[in-house]
Design an enzyme around this catalytic site. Sequence first.
Site, short mmCIF file in Angstrom:
data_model
loop_
_atom_site.label_atom_id
_atom_site.label_comp_id
_atom_site.label_asym_id
_atom_site.label_seq_id
_atom_site.Cartn_x
_atom_site.Cartn_y
_atom_site.Cartn_z
CE1 TYR A 217 13.14 56.42 24.43
CE2 TYR A 217 12.52 58.68 23.91
CZ TYR A 217 13.31 57.78 24.61
OH TYR A 217 14.26 58.24 25.47
CB THR B 52 14.88 53.56 21.80
OG1 THR B 52 15.98 54.46 21.63
CG2 THR B 52 14.95 52.96 23.20
CG HIS C 172 17.15 52.96 28.35
ND1 HIS C 172 16.46 52.88 27.16
CD2 HIS C 172 16.98 54.23 28.79
CE1 HIS C 172 15.89 54.05 26.89
NE2 HIS C 172 16.19 54.89 27.87
NE ARG D 186 17.83 56.99 32.29
CZ ARG D 186 17.57 57.92 33.21
NH1 ARG D 186 18.32 57.99 34.31
NH2 ARG D 186 16.58 58.77 33.06
#
Length: 307
Positions: free
Chosen positions: A133, A159, A283, A286
Amino acid sequence: MSLNLNPVSVSDYRELARKRLPTQLFDYIDGGSYAEATLDDNVAAFRRLKLRQRVLRDVSSIDTGTEIFGRTWKIPAALSPVGFAGMYARRGEVQAAKAAEKFGVPFTLSTVSICAIEEVAKATTVPFWFQLYVIKDRGYARALMQRAHEAGCPVLVFTVDLAVLGARYRDTRNGMNAAMPLGKKLKVALDFAKRPGWIRDVALGGKPLDFGNLREAVPNARGFGEFGAWVAQNLDPAMTWKDLEWVRANWPGKIVIKGLMDREDARIAMAEVAPEGIVVSNHGGRQLDGTPATLDALPAIREEVGD
């Protein structure tokens, strides 16, 4: 539907999970953000897609194999990163990595996995991919990349659509994102107590249930609340394409950018970072509700980036 069901479809497995898992955990993995319109559209998009049916072709011998990053895989698919997989089955990330290896597809380990990078590496022989992340603490991000590289991970899946955490109403209702009053805590505890199979297999048999890759960063984390607080503090909403140059400089392997939904972003990605791969992803519905389904966004991005 009985737990003795012999599952044959995704919906069958989903129903088994709903019956087996505490509601808080099931809703976390099953739900999306806000009204879940994008989540629903992701599923509907595949229903809208029609296959071209050809006949009288020799299909006595079929090879669905494909080459991804210099390695031949059985089908052109990979296991995407799933956070907290070890909360759903005993050492879930290890089980998933072994299954992927046995079948012949890539496995991607999430930053927020229960099983650490080193545990998964020890349990497998085929190199897996690692997902990272956008983290404010560049030192810890660099350390995670170094651990993944030392474990033999050839691909970093970075991500980029989690600058802020999407509002997931199910999680809020289940007390995962906020402090719960005593009455709510008791209801959640009772719901967990109604799942003896999960308690036996995961809560007791799957220890330690901490965040394997984040033990040093969140040493006292024992639940979603502690992790949520860490995420809120450490996701970097100020990160831009220029910051990905830092990722490129600190990762010696291949880079896949996960979370692109716009062809202009794909063009910028190719110009600024030149990743070896792109994952068109919202995602799973989400994050930002109201975006197109990933399947609908795919053609324009594919046209933009070519191969």
